[in-house]
Design a protein around this motif. Sequence first.
Motif, mmCIF file in Angstrom:
data_model
loop_
_atom_site.group_PDB
_atom_site.id
_atom_site.type_symbol
_atom_site.label_atom_id
_atom_site.label_comp_id
_atom_site.label_asym_id
_atom_site.label_seq_id
_atom_site.Cartn_x
_atom_site.Cartn_y
_atom_site.Cartn_z
ATOM 1 N N GLU A 204 29.924 48.259 12.239
ATOM 2 C CA GLU A 204 30.903 47.243 12.608
ATOM 3 C C GLU A 204 32.256 47.836 12.988
ATOM 4 O OE1 GLU A 204 29.073 46.936 9.671
ATOM 5 O OE2 GLU A 204 27.631 45.633 10.674
ATOM 6 N N ILE B 264 29.048 38.941 22.283
ATOM 7 C CA ILE B 264 29.367 37.579 21.827
ATOM 8 C C ILE B 264 28.910 36.514 22.835
ATOM 9 C CG2 ILE B 264 31.256 38.302 20.332
ATOM 10 C CD1 ILE B 264 33.223 37.373 22.462
ATOM 11 N N SER C 67 33.899 44.770 14.403
ATOM 12 C CA SER C 67 34.106 43.945 13.210
ATOM 13 C C SER C 67 34.925 42.696 13.545
ATOM 14 C CB SER C 67 34.764 44.750 12.096
ATOM 15 O OG SER C 67 36.010 45.244 12.503
ATOM 16 N N ASP C 68 35.902 42.807 14.478
ATOM 17 C CA ASP C 68 36.664 41.632 14.924
ATOM 18 C C ASP C 68 35.755 40.642 15.640
ATOM 19 O OD1 ASP C 68 38.964 42.741 13.891
ATOM 20 O OD2 ASP C 68 39.814 43.298 15.845
ATOM 21 N N GLU D 35 32.518 40.316 15.164
ATOM 22 C CA GLU D 35 31.672 39.718 14.126
ATOM 23 C C GLU D 35 32.402 38.572 13.429
ATOM 24 O OE1 GLU D 35 28.582 39.917 12.687
ATOM 25 O OE2 GLU D 35 27.968 41.148 14.389
ATOM 26 N N ALA D 36 33.682 38.800 13.088
ATOM 27 C CA ALA D 36 34.474 37.758 12.423
ATOM 28 C C ALA D 36 34.631 36.542 13.325
ATOM 29 C CB ALA D 36 35.841 38.315 12.025
ATOM 30 N N ILE E 94 32.509 35.533 15.631
ATOM 31 C CA ILE E 94 31.214 34.857 15.668
ATOM 32 C C ILE E 94 31.025 34.002 14.407
ATOM 33 C CG2 ILE E 94 28.706 35.213 15.567
ATOM 34 C CD1 ILE E 94 29.161 37.715 17.343
ATOM 35 N N LYS E 95 31.350 34.572 13.257
ATOM 36 C CA LYS E 95 31.209 33.839 12.000
ATOM 37 C C LYS E 95 32.134 32.639 11.936
ATOM 38 C CE LYS E 95 29.514 37.729 9.377
ATOM 39 N NZ LYS E 95 29.792 38.736 8.363
ATOM 40 N N LYS E 96 33.324 32.787 12.518
ATOM 41 C CA LYS E 96 34.323 31.714 12.533
ATOM 42 C C LYS E 96 33.838 30.524 13.356
ATOM 43 C CE LYS E 96 39.120 31.043 13.941
ATOM 44 N NZ LYS E 96 40.252 31.705 14.562
ATOM 45 N N GLY E 97 33.081 30.842 14.409
ATOM 46 C CA GLY E 97 32.510 29.788 15.238
ATOM 47 C C GLY E 97 33.337 29.517 16.374
#
Length: 90
Positions: A38, A51, A81-82, A84-85, A87-90
């Motif tokens: 990440e 993404i 890693s940014d 990934e964050a 993507i998780k945030k939506g």
Amino acid sequence: MRGNFIMLQEEDLEKAFTKMLENYLGTHQLSEKPLTEEDKYLSSDQACDYIHVTTSTLWRMRQRGEIVAHKVGGRCLYSKSDLEALIKKG
């Protein structure tokens, strides 16, 4: 003055420097924590693929401050890693 000299065009020097810096950022840790998958940086095209957005969408996200781009040699690099964050945030 003796020795061998190499003449490069400015764009060739910039490409070589950018590649060296990308390799360094991708393989060297900047803190005490071990380098993970990440922590790697992606180019704009790679980030778009990762993404699933277009380059214009990525540009708008950067302009709105949703994602941070790290400028290296005129290119924008994105921390995995940014992304990934994001993507998780939506």
